[in-house]
Design an enzyme around this catalytic site. Structure first.
Site, PDB file in Angstrom:
ATOM      1  N   ALA A   2       0.848  -1.190   0.000  1.00  0.00           N
ATOM      2  CA  ALA A   2       0.000   0.000   0.000  1.00  0.00           C
ATOM      3  C   ALA A   2       0.877   1.232   0.000  1.00  0.00           C
ATOM      4  CB  ALA A   2      -0.918  -0.002   1.225  1.00  0.00           C
ATOM      5  N   CYS A  87      -1.721  -9.148   5.663  1.00  0.00           N
ATOM      6  CA  CYS A  87      -1.153  -7.863   6.082  1.00  0.00           C
ATOM      7  C   CYS A  87      -1.061  -7.800   7.607  1.00  0.00           C
ATOM      8  CB  CYS A  87      -2.005  -6.707   5.567  1.00  0.00           C
ATOM      9  SG  CYS A  87      -1.361  -5.088   6.085  1.00  0.00           S
ATOM     10  N   LYS A 126      -4.074 -14.633   0.147  1.00  0.00           N
ATOM     11  CA  LYS A 126      -2.690 -14.492   0.619  1.00  0.00           C
ATOM     12  C   LYS A 126      -2.710 -14.486   2.140  1.00  0.00           C
ATOM     13  CE  LYS A 126       1.502 -11.671   0.122  1.00  0.00           C
ATOM     14  NZ  LYS A 126       1.790 -11.227   1.496  1.00  0.00           N
ATOM     15  N   ASN A 187       6.164 -16.566  -1.224  1.00  0.00           N
ATOM     16  CA  ASN A 187       6.426 -15.143  -1.021  1.00  0.00           C
ATOM     17  C   ASN A 187       7.318 -14.962   0.201  1.00  0.00           C
ATOM     18  OD1 ASN A 187       4.855 -12.529   0.600  1.00  0.00           O
ATOM     19  ND2 ASN A 187       5.876 -12.174  -1.340  1.00  0.00           N
ATOM     20  N   ASP A 189      11.326 -12.803   1.001  1.00  0.00           N
ATOM     21  CA  ASP A 189      12.779 -12.834   0.801  1.00  0.00           C
ATOM     22  C   ASP A 189      13.182 -13.175  -0.627  1.00  0.00           C
ATOM     23  OD1 ASP A 189      12.993 -12.178   3.432  1.00  0.00           O
ATOM     24  OD2 ASP A 189      13.795 -14.101   4.112  1.00  0.00           O
ATOM     25  N   ALA A 211       7.404  -8.680  -3.752  1.00  0.00           N
ATOM     26  CA  ALA A 211       6.841  -7.443  -3.204  1.00  0.00           C
ATOM     27  C   ALA A 211       7.968  -6.463  -2.905  1.00  0.00           C
ATOM     28  CB  ALA A 211       6.017  -7.762  -1.957  1.00  0.00           C
TER      29      ALA A 211
END
Length: 318
Positions: A2, A87, A126, A187, A189, A211
């Site tokens: 975000a 998140c 996720k 997802n 590293d 990301a």
């Protein structure tokens, strides 16, 4: 992502070979209030033929209704609806959204079930290794999401309590992959083509999600594509590459937001990480407001770096 993954950022990532882009997190509640700023998060980047829409919330009926609205709005441009249950930010968790849903698997399953029934596109989820510091519930959680109708899941190998501290535990991704029948995306590293290939080998995952590794580094996608295709890694971007990509990002953002681009300060520092003289330019960059401000500081940085290199060559007698 975000405040990072806007349409300019996604455009640059696509140009470097990203297969599928995701929007910033979009609040289903804000969409239900017809919030204009939130609805602009659905805008497509140039060259973005399809996009994954990342929704968050904790009310199954609201999320299902807004997911259906998003599908009507985007049509064929919608690749999938991704529900963020990973998140760890406090302002998200305290409202029962994001990774807070890992503490209520029944509610999380209801959200996935209702959204999947409301749309014809794939619905994915996720989530993280677990919620608490030493907690691992990812396998059980993943199985519940699969049973509720998730077409795929993405697993981040840290718990919510860890935030982004410590290494991502890829063994957790492997355990989820072994337990589920739907595709599992790894997802955490992934900072290069080599680390992406390492995750695939270590976990057997069906894909990788990048990301923070793309912040200031859209070149990572070209590198990942090369390495996964069995080619040598891409060469590191030069100082000039980094400065000019930062400059292009600034000018593209200006065409959308106008001449005031304070938002670019963090992006520019990511681009310039490791560039000689960048640390000395930090104060000047943090004072930049307009496109001209950034251009001036970047020009000065390039000139300063060239001078330092010339002095070094002279000292070494090269």
């Amino acid at each position: 992502m975000a405040g990072v993954n806007d349409i300019v950022f996604r455009r640059l990532c696509l140009e470097q070979g990203c297969d599928l882009t995701y929007t910033e997190m979009i609040s289903s509640k804000a969409l239900s209030f017809a919030n204009e700023k939130t609805r602009h998060l659905l805008d497509l980047a140039e060259g973005e033929r399809r996009v994954a829409i990342q929704l968050f919330g904790h009310e199954p009926k609201v999320m299902a209704r807004e997911a259906a609205w998003v599908e009507d709005e985007l049509g064929d441009a919608l690749a999938l609806i991704d529900i963020n249950m990973g998140c760890p930010a406090h302002k998200i968790v305290k409202k029962g959204d994001g990774s807070a849903l890992m503490r209520d698997q029944d509610l999380a399953a209801s959200i996935v079930r209702d959204v999947a029934r409301a749309v014809s596109c794939p619905v994915t989820v996720k989530f993280r290794r677990g919620f608490g510091a030493e907690e691992e519930t990812a396998v059980d959680f993943g199985l519940r999401m699969e049973d509720a109708g998730a077409a795929a899941v993405t697993v981040h190998g840290r718990t919510a309590a860890q935030m982004y501290r410590g290494p991502s535990e890829w063994e957790c991704v492997a355990r989820v992959k072994a337990a589920l029948s739907v595709p599992v995306i790894g997802n955490g590293d992934i900072v290069s083509g080599a680390s992406a290939a390492d995750m695939v080998r270590a976990t057997g995952c069906d894909g990788v999600m990048i990301a923070r590794g793309a912040q200031g580094n859209p070149w990572i996608f070209a590198d990942v594509r090369r390495v996964l295709d069995g080619m040598p890694p891409a060469p590191d971007p030069t100082r000039q590459d980094r400065v000019e990509m930062a400059r292009r990002h600034i000018h593209l953002l200006s065409s959308r937001l106008g001449n005031t681009v304070v938002y670019m300060r963090k992006h520019v520092m990511w681009y310039l990480h490791g560039v000689p003289g960048a640390s000395r330019a930090r104060a000047a960059l943090n004072a930049c407001v307009t496109v001209d401000d950034f251009d001036r500081v970047l020009d000065e940085l390039l000139a300063d770096a060239a001078r330092i290199e010339e002095e070094d060559r002279a000292y070494r007698g090269v």
